[in-house]
Design a protein around this motif. Sequence first.
Motif, PDB file in Angstrom:
ATOM      1  N   ALA A 257       0.804  -1.222   0.000  1.00  0.00           N
ATOM      2  CA  ALA A 257       0.000   0.000   0.000  1.00  0.00           C
ATOM      3  C   ALA A 257       0.835   1.268   0.000  1.00  0.00           C
ATOM      4  N   LEU A 258       1.989   1.257   0.672  1.00  0.00           N
ATOM      5  CA  LEU A 258       2.801   2.467   0.757  1.00  0.00           C
ATOM      6  C   LEU A 258       3.371   2.881  -0.600  1.00  0.00           C
ATOM      7  N   ALA A 259       3.365   1.959  -1.562  1.00  0.00           N
ATOM      8  CA  ALA A 259       3.831   2.276  -2.910  1.00  0.00           C
ATOM      9  C   ALA A 259       2.686   2.737  -3.809  1.00  0.00           C
ATOM     10  N   GLU A 260       1.460   2.637  -3.301  1.00  0.00           N
ATOM     11  CA  GLU A 260       0.271   2.996  -4.075  1.00  0.00           C
ATOM     12  C   GLU A 260       0.299   2.338  -5.459  1.00  0.00           C
ATOM     13  N   PRO A 261       0.388   1.002  -5.493  1.00  0.00           N
ATOM     14  CA  PRO A 261       0.494   0.314  -6.782  1.00  0.00           C
ATOM     15  C   PRO A 261      -0.778   0.465  -7.614  1.00  0.00           C
ATOM     16  N   PRO A 262      -0.650   0.645  -8.918  1.00  0.00           N
ATOM     17  CA  PRO A 262      -1.827   0.764  -9.772  1.00  0.00           C
ATOM     18  C   PRO A 262      -2.507  -0.586  -9.964  1.00  0.00           C
ATOM     19  N   ASN A 263      -3.805  -0.603  -9.998  1.00  0.00           N
ATOM     20  CA  ASN A 263      -4.570  -1.815 -10.284  1.00  0.00           C
ATOM     21  C   ASN A 263      -4.543  -2.033 -11.788  1.00  0.00           C
ATOM     22  N   ASP A 264      -3.819  -3.081 -12.242  1.00  0.00           N
ATOM     23  CA  ASP A 264      -3.698  -3.284 -13.682  1.00  0.00           C
ATOM     24  C   ASP A 264      -4.858  -4.081 -14.273  1.00  0.00           C
ATOM     25  N   GLY A 265      -5.787  -4.493 -13.412  1.00  0.00           N
ATOM     26  CA  GLY A 265      -6.943  -5.232 -13.901  1.00  0.00           C
ATOM     27  C   GLY A 265      -6.628  -6.637 -14.375  1.00  0.00           C
ATOM     28  N   LYS A 266      -5.388  -7.076 -14.206  1.00  0.00           N
ATOM     29  CA  LYS A 266      -4.970  -8.400 -14.678  1.00  0.00           C
ATOM     30  C   LYS A 266      -4.485  -9.232 -13.495  1.00  0.00           C
ATOM     31  N   THR A 267      -3.223  -9.077 -13.148  1.00  0.00           N
ATOM     32  CA  THR A 267      -2.687  -9.869 -12.041  1.00  0.00           C
ATOM     33  C   THR A 267      -2.616  -9.072 -10.741  1.00  0.00           C
ATOM     34  N   LEU A 268      -2.298  -7.804 -10.850  1.00  0.00           N
ATOM     35  CA  LEU A 268      -2.181  -6.969  -9.655  1.00  0.00           C
ATOM     36  C   LEU A 268      -3.481  -6.199  -9.480  1.00  0.00           C
ATOM     37  N   ARG A 269      -4.408  -6.821  -8.756  1.00  0.00           N
ATOM     38  CA  ARG A 269      -5.750  -6.251  -8.617  1.00  0.00           C
ATOM     39  C   ARG A 269      -6.025  -5.733  -7.214  1.00  0.00           C
ATOM     40  N   SER A 270      -4.965  -5.676  -6.398  1.00  0.00           N
ATOM     41  CA  SER A 270      -5.084  -5.111  -5.056  1.00  0.00           C
ATOM     42  C   SER A 270      -3.702  -4.702  -4.591  1.00  0.00           C
ATOM     43  N   VAL A 271      -3.637  -4.189  -3.382  1.00  0.00           N
ATOM     44  CA  VAL A 271      -2.328  -3.786  -2.841  1.00  0.00           C
ATOM     45  C   VAL A 271      -1.664  -4.930  -2.095  1.00  0.00           C
ATOM     46  N   TYR A 272      -2.274  -6.120  -2.126  1.00  0.00           N
ATOM     47  CA  TYR A 272      -1.756  -7.251  -1.364  1.00  0.00           C
ATOM     48  C   TYR A 272      -1.075  -8.266  -2.276  1.00  0.00           C
ATOM     49  N   LEU A 273      -0.020  -8.854  -1.758  1.00  0.00           N
ATOM     50  CA  LEU A 273       0.842  -9.725  -2.549  1.00  0.00           C
ATOM     51  C   LEU A 273       0.535 -11.189  -2.273  1.00  0.00           C
ATOM     52  N   ASP A 274      -0.010 -11.880  -3.274  1.00  0.00           N
ATOM     53  CA  ASP A 274      -0.271 -13.318  -3.163  1.00  0.00           C
ATOM     54  C   ASP A 274       0.901 -14.138  -3.692  1.00  0.00           C
ATOM     55  N   GLU A 275       1.325 -13.800  -4.902  1.00  0.00           N
ATOM     56  CA  GLU A 275       2.399 -14.539  -5.547  1.00  0.00           C
ATOM     57  C   GLU A 275       3.286 -13.587  -6.338  1.00  0.00           C
ATOM     58  N   VAL A 276       4.506 -14.052  -6.602  1.00  0.00           N
ATOM     59  CA  VAL A 276       5.441 -13.292  -7.431  1.00  0.00           C
ATOM     60  C   VAL A 276       5.979 -14.230  -8.495  1.00  0.00           C
ATOM     61  N   GLU A 277       5.961 -13.756  -9.725  1.00  0.00           N
ATOM     62  CA  GLU A 277       6.375 -14.572 -10.861  1.00  0.00           C
ATOM     63  C   GLU A 277       7.611 -13.962 -11.520  1.00  0.00           C
ATOM     64  N   LEU A 278       8.586 -14.799 -11.804  1.00  0.00           N
ATOM     65  CA  LEU A 278       9.786 -14.340 -12.507  1.00  0.00           C
ATOM     66  C   LEU A 278       9.502 -14.350 -14.005  1.00  0.00           C
ATOM     67  N   VAL A 279       9.604 -13.174 -14.626  1.00  0.00           N
ATOM     68  CA  VAL A 279       9.380 -13.052 -16.065  1.00  0.00           C
ATOM     69  C   VAL A 279      10.693 -13.188 -16.809  1.00  0.00           C
ATOM     70  N   ARG A 280      11.690 -12.449 -16.363  1.00  0.00           N
ATOM     71  CA  ARG A 280      13.030 -12.589 -16.943  1.00  0.00           C
ATOM     72  C   ARG A 280      14.043 -12.135 -15.914  1.00  0.00           C
ATOM     73  N   SER A 281      15.242 -12.663 -16.008  1.00  0.00           N
ATOM     74  CA  SER A 281      16.301 -12.298 -15.077  1.00  0.00           C
ATOM     75  C   SER A 281      17.358 -11.502 -15.809  1.00  0.00           C
ATOM     76  N   ALA A 282      18.252 -10.912 -15.046  1.00  0.00           N
ATOM     77  CA  ALA A 282      19.318 -10.107 -15.659  1.00  0.00           C
ATOM     78  C   ALA A 282      20.187 -10.987 -16.552  1.00  0.00           C
ATOM     79  N   ARG A 283      20.439 -12.238 -16.150  1.00  0.00           N
ATOM     80  CA  ARG A 283      21.275 -13.127 -16.952  1.00  0.00           C
ATOM     81  C   ARG A 283      20.575 -13.489 -18.269  1.00  0.00           C
TER      82      ARG A 283
END
Length: 286
Positions: A257-283
């Motif tokens: 909540a302190l970051a005021e994340p935007p609701n993207d209507g897809k995966t991030l639909r609240s300020v609460y974190l359920d899961e985190v997915e790795l899309v790509r890494s620096a390597r």
Amino acid sequence: MFTDGPTTPLRVEALLTLVREMGRRAQRDTLRAVFQPQGLDRKGDSSAFDQTFRAAEELNLIQVKEGQASAVPDRTSPVRVALQEALDREVLAHTGVEPYFALFYAFVLGTPRSSMSGRTRDDWVTEFNRALFEGESVSNRFNPDKLSGLHRWLRYAGLGWYDSKDSFQCLPVPRLLRCLERLFQKERRVMGEAFMAAVARECPELDGGELFLRANPHWDPAQKQCTAGFAQALVALHEDGWIRLHGAPDSRGWSLALAEPPNDGKTLRSVYLDEVELVRSAREDR
């Protein structure tokens, strides 16, 4: 402790580059002569070289055997990458080399932004010493000069940025990028709780880590409230396509909540974190 002197990241980069180029022929006296030639007005003062050399040794970037300096552990990584990884390993992971660096950063990260306004450099030093060392007899205590030294390294280490008022803002995006693969290990998608536990393990100066908790003894992990700087870093990584944050409206996960994340209507639909997915890494992005 090298950050309390005039040593800068660019000086260490220059020294490491020189050592790599000279290979095992790199005698310390030769390095000094090339790195800081004796001028007529310096009267043989080599303190800048000596302090830079000491910093590289403390960061385990160079070693000296039989009077010859060589680069460790390898000579293949770009110099900047090697130095930043050394900071992760030798400065942010523990307090053996730098007793104040990671702790002070963690202290600033954990300070509510509403209480930061108007604080001077002396105020930060006073509050930090009071929070961590009040009543203790501490030699070489943290002071404004040491804080000035830290500011030469904080942004370079990927821990934040400076605003128009030259105030440091915690935003550890590059720091997290450097360890994304370790945070996920062999998984591509992890639960929010597991992700936060991995962050605490790999980045002890960030939310929930050992050094963070030492610097912020009143911070309660049971509240599951991410600091503003850390939450903003996660949102930035999400928006830039490095990770994908998943949060449902009825989640009981960690709060961004302190970051005021935007609701993207897809995966991030609240300020609460359920899961985190790795899309790509620096390597993978190289």
